[in-house]
Design a protein around this motif. Sequence first.
Motif, PDB file in Angstrom:
ATOM      1  N   TYR A  65      23.585 -48.513 -15.491  1.00  0.00           N
ATOM      2  CA  TYR A  65      23.951 -48.419 -14.077  1.00  0.00           C
ATOM      3  C   TYR A  65      25.336 -49.011 -13.825  1.00  0.00           C
ATOM      4  N   VAL A  66      25.978 -48.550 -12.738  1.00  0.00           N
ATOM      5  CA  VAL A  66      27.388 -48.860 -12.544  1.00  0.00           C
ATOM      6  C   VAL A  66      27.676 -49.522 -11.207  1.00  0.00           C
ATOM      7  N   SER A  67      28.837 -50.150 -11.159  1.00  0.00           N
ATOM      8  CA  SER A  67      29.436 -50.626  -9.912  1.00  0.00           C
ATOM      9  C   SER A  67      30.816 -49.999  -9.798  1.00  0.00           C
ATOM     10  N   ASP A  68      31.414 -50.105  -8.607  1.00  0.00           N
ATOM     11  CA  ASP A  68      32.714 -49.480  -8.370  1.00  0.00           C
ATOM     12  C   ASP A  68      33.383 -50.208  -7.205  1.00  0.00           C
ATOM     13  N   ILE A  69      34.438 -50.958  -7.492  1.00  0.00           N
ATOM     14  CA  ILE A  69      35.121 -51.692  -6.426  1.00  0.00           C
ATOM     15  C   ILE A  69      36.624 -51.431  -6.475  1.00  0.00           C
ATOM     16  N   THR A  70      37.252 -51.603  -5.336  1.00  0.00           N
ATOM     17  CA  THR A  70      38.713 -51.493  -5.246  1.00  0.00           C
ATOM     18  C   THR A  70      39.235 -52.675  -4.433  1.00  0.00           C
ATOM     19  N   LYS A  73      55.683 -44.992  -0.960  1.00  0.00           N
ATOM     20  CA  LYS A  73      55.797 -46.414  -0.601  1.00  0.00           C
ATOM     21  C   LYS A  73      54.630 -47.215  -1.185  1.00  0.00           C
ATOM     22  N   TYR A  74      53.463 -47.085  -0.576  1.00  0.00           N
ATOM     23  CA  TYR A  74      52.306 -47.840  -1.057  1.00  0.00           C
ATOM     24  C   TYR A  74      51.025 -47.285  -0.442  1.00  0.00           C
ATOM     25  N   GLY A  75      49.903 -47.764  -0.963  1.00  0.00           N
ATOM     26  CA  GLY A  75      48.605 -47.417  -0.419  1.00  0.00           C
ATOM     27  C   GLY A  75      47.775 -48.661  -0.226  1.00  0.00           C
ATOM     28  N   VAL A  76      46.734 -48.542   0.604  1.00  0.00           N
ATOM     29  CA  VAL A  76      45.782 -49.625   0.815  1.00  0.00           C
ATOM     30  C   VAL A  76      44.382 -49.034   0.754  1.00  0.00           C
ATOM     31  N   ARG A  77      43.542 -49.575  -0.109  1.00  0.00           N
ATOM     32  CA  ARG A  77      42.139 -49.167  -0.154  1.00  0.00           C
ATOM     33  C   ARG A  77      41.277 -50.381  -0.454  1.00  0.00           C
ATOM     34  N   ILE A  78      40.171 -50.494   0.252  1.00  0.00           N
ATOM     35  CA  ILE A  78      39.190 -51.551  -0.005  1.00  0.00           C
ATOM     36  C   ILE A  78      37.852 -50.863  -0.230  1.00  0.00           C
ATOM     37  N   GLU A  79      37.222 -51.173  -1.351  1.00  0.00           N
ATOM     38  CA  GLU A  79      35.963 -50.503  -1.705  1.00  0.00           C
ATOM     39  C   GLU A  79      34.928 -51.531  -2.126  1.00  0.00           C
ATOM     40  N   ASP A  80      33.766 -51.441  -1.499  1.00  0.00           N
ATOM     41  CA  ASP A  80      32.642 -52.296  -1.864  1.00  0.00           C
ATOM     42  C   ASP A  80      31.402 -51.443  -2.085  1.00  0.00           C
ATOM     43  N   ASP A  81      30.439 -52.004  -2.803  1.00  0.00           N
ATOM     44  CA  ASP A  81      29.179 -51.339  -3.070  1.00  0.00           C
ATOM     45  C   ASP A  81      28.123 -51.846  -2.101  1.00  0.00           C
ATOM     46  N   TYR A  82      27.298 -50.933  -1.602  1.00  0.00           N
ATOM     47  CA  TYR A  82      26.280 -51.267  -0.616  1.00  0.00           C
ATOM     48  C   TYR A  82      24.932 -50.664  -1.008  1.00  0.00           C
ATOM     49  N   VAL A  83      23.867 -51.267  -0.485  1.00  0.00           N
ATOM     50  CA  VAL A  83      22.529 -50.677  -0.548  1.00  0.00           C
ATOM     51  C   VAL A  83      21.997 -50.631   0.878  1.00  0.00           C
ATOM     52  N   LEU A  84      21.296 -49.563   1.208  1.00  0.00           N
ATOM     53  CA  LEU A  84      20.710 -49.446   2.537  1.00  0.00           C
ATOM     54  C   LEU A  84      19.317 -50.075   2.529  1.00  0.00           C
ATOM     55  N   LYS A  85      19.176 -51.155   3.280  1.00  0.00           N
ATOM     56  CA  LYS A  85      17.887 -51.814   3.503  1.00  0.00           C
ATOM     57  C   LYS A  85      17.789 -52.110   4.993  1.00  0.00           C
ATOM     58  N   GLU A  86      17.443 -51.080   5.755  1.00  0.00           N
ATOM     59  CA  GLU A  86      17.449 -51.095   7.219  1.00  0.00           C
ATOM     60  C   GLU A  86      18.872 -51.075   7.772  1.00  0.00           C
ATOM     61  N   LYS A  87      19.806 -51.674   7.038  1.00  0.00           N
ATOM     62  CA  LYS A  87      21.225 -51.588   7.355  1.00  0.00           C
ATOM     63  C   LYS A  87      21.989 -51.683   6.033  1.00  0.00           C
ATOM     64  N   ALA A  88      23.296 -51.566   6.108  1.00  0.00           N
ATOM     65  CA  ALA A  88      24.105 -51.639   4.884  1.00  0.00           C
ATOM     66  C   ALA A  88      24.220 -53.083   4.428  1.00  0.00           C
ATOM     67  N   VAL A  89      23.785 -53.343   3.205  1.00  0.00           N
ATOM     68  CA  VAL A  89      23.882 -54.680   2.619  1.00  0.00           C
ATOM     69  C   VAL A  89      24.909 -54.627   1.491  1.00  0.00           C
ATOM     70  N   ARG A  90      25.934 -55.434   1.582  1.00  0.00           N
ATOM     71  CA  ARG A  90      27.013 -55.389   0.583  1.00  0.00           C
ATOM     72  C   ARG A  90      26.575 -56.058  -0.704  1.00  0.00           C
ATOM     73  N   LEU A  91      26.786 -55.385  -1.813  1.00  0.00           N
ATOM     74  CA  LEU A  91      26.435 -55.921  -3.126  1.00  0.00           C
ATOM     75  C   LEU A  91      27.612 -56.636  -3.771  1.00  0.00           C
ATOM     76  N   THR A  92      28.830 -56.251  -3.410  1.00  0.00           N
ATOM     77  CA  THR A  92      30.038 -56.888  -3.929  1.00  0.00           C
ATOM     78  C   THR A  92      30.545 -57.870  -2.898  1.00  0.00           C
ATOM     79  N   ASN A  93      30.782 -59.095  -3.316  1.00  0.00           N
ATOM     80  CA  ASN A  93      31.053 -60.153  -2.343  1.00  0.00           C
ATOM     81  C   ASN A  93      32.392 -60.861  -2.505  1.00  0.00           C
ATOM     82  N   SER A  94      33.194 -60.475  -3.488  1.00  0.00           N
ATOM     83  CA  SER A  94      34.492 -61.132  -3.627  1.00  0.00           C
ATOM     84  C   SER A  94      35.307 -60.878  -2.364  1.00  0.00           C
TER      85      SER A  94
END
Length: 356
Positions: free
Chosen positions: A224-229, A328-349
Amino acid sequence: MELLRIKKLQDAMKGKANYAIVSVGPNFYYLTGYLPLESPDRAFFLVVPDEGEPFVLAPELYSFELEKLELEKVFYKDGEDPYQKLSSLIKGGVILLDDGMSFRQVLRVQTSVEARAYGLLSTVINELRVEKDESELELITKAAKIADRSFEKVASEVYPGLREDELAEIINEYLAYYGAEGLAFKTIVASGPNSAEPHHTVSDRKIKKGDVVILDFGARYKGYVSDITRTLLVGNADLKFIEIYETVKKAQAAAAKTVKPGVSASEVDSAAREVISSKGYGENFIHRTGHGIGLEVHEEPFLDPSNKLKLKDGMTFTIEPGIYIKGKYGVRIEDDYVLKEKAVRLTNSTRNLLTI
């Protein structure tokens, strides 16, 4: 657990298909808990009928390795035609073929096995894989923690003069050190104007003072995998960059707040897109808001403008809005979530923005 998943697949096939032929890959692993190393020139299939016992068709050289697999096995020797064996075991009906099957294997099956029609395995198995059970969530969470810890270490090792490919290798080493069994995908490091390319190929460009640096990576853990930016800044930020960065953060937060059971994937995408468009950067958000993660880096649910799939508890996905200013540049922020009644973030840095 795996035999239960096969039974669920059989139930899902009722009235739709008579057989499913699963090639070596994510679906094979999902259904059996086993992933052999096999080249696409050899037939190595899990065959699942809608009724009756499933079986594995495999080269005889795997006979010892497959002893622990609680399924019927049909072996063939080198020189034998495995597709003739397959044709003697499958008779007519509708056959679903694994989407990951090689074109050569598809042709061999279709020319050897009598069938009324062929279809794609994804039409039934995606519905099973999209909702993760607790064992899957534990593995995805572990993969996310590995990525988190790796970022926290590497964030302090970014400096002017370091090449993109050198930084990518440092990230890979931390991933391995913290327990990854491999990379979720090829690590991306994009600096300066390269950060405006969402899928930049790592180069030997040296990071410079004033650069925006995007790090996009993930860990693979027990399949299984994770994926963050993360977006870093080497130097002082100008007001335009701060505006863009804060807009992306707000877009991600808006999308996450929208997530709940019954909401469509497209609604989550719209929530992020509306924030970015309201600031005048709509044309600079050039990809979907997110995608599912699990055994594959990109799987359902896809959070894009056209996907009407209704979200359910147990779904895991990324939320990753971005703004890209060409040249010039780009900006992206990516976190992993699981849906448990609402979005719960799995990546916390939390150190998304770094100034040196």
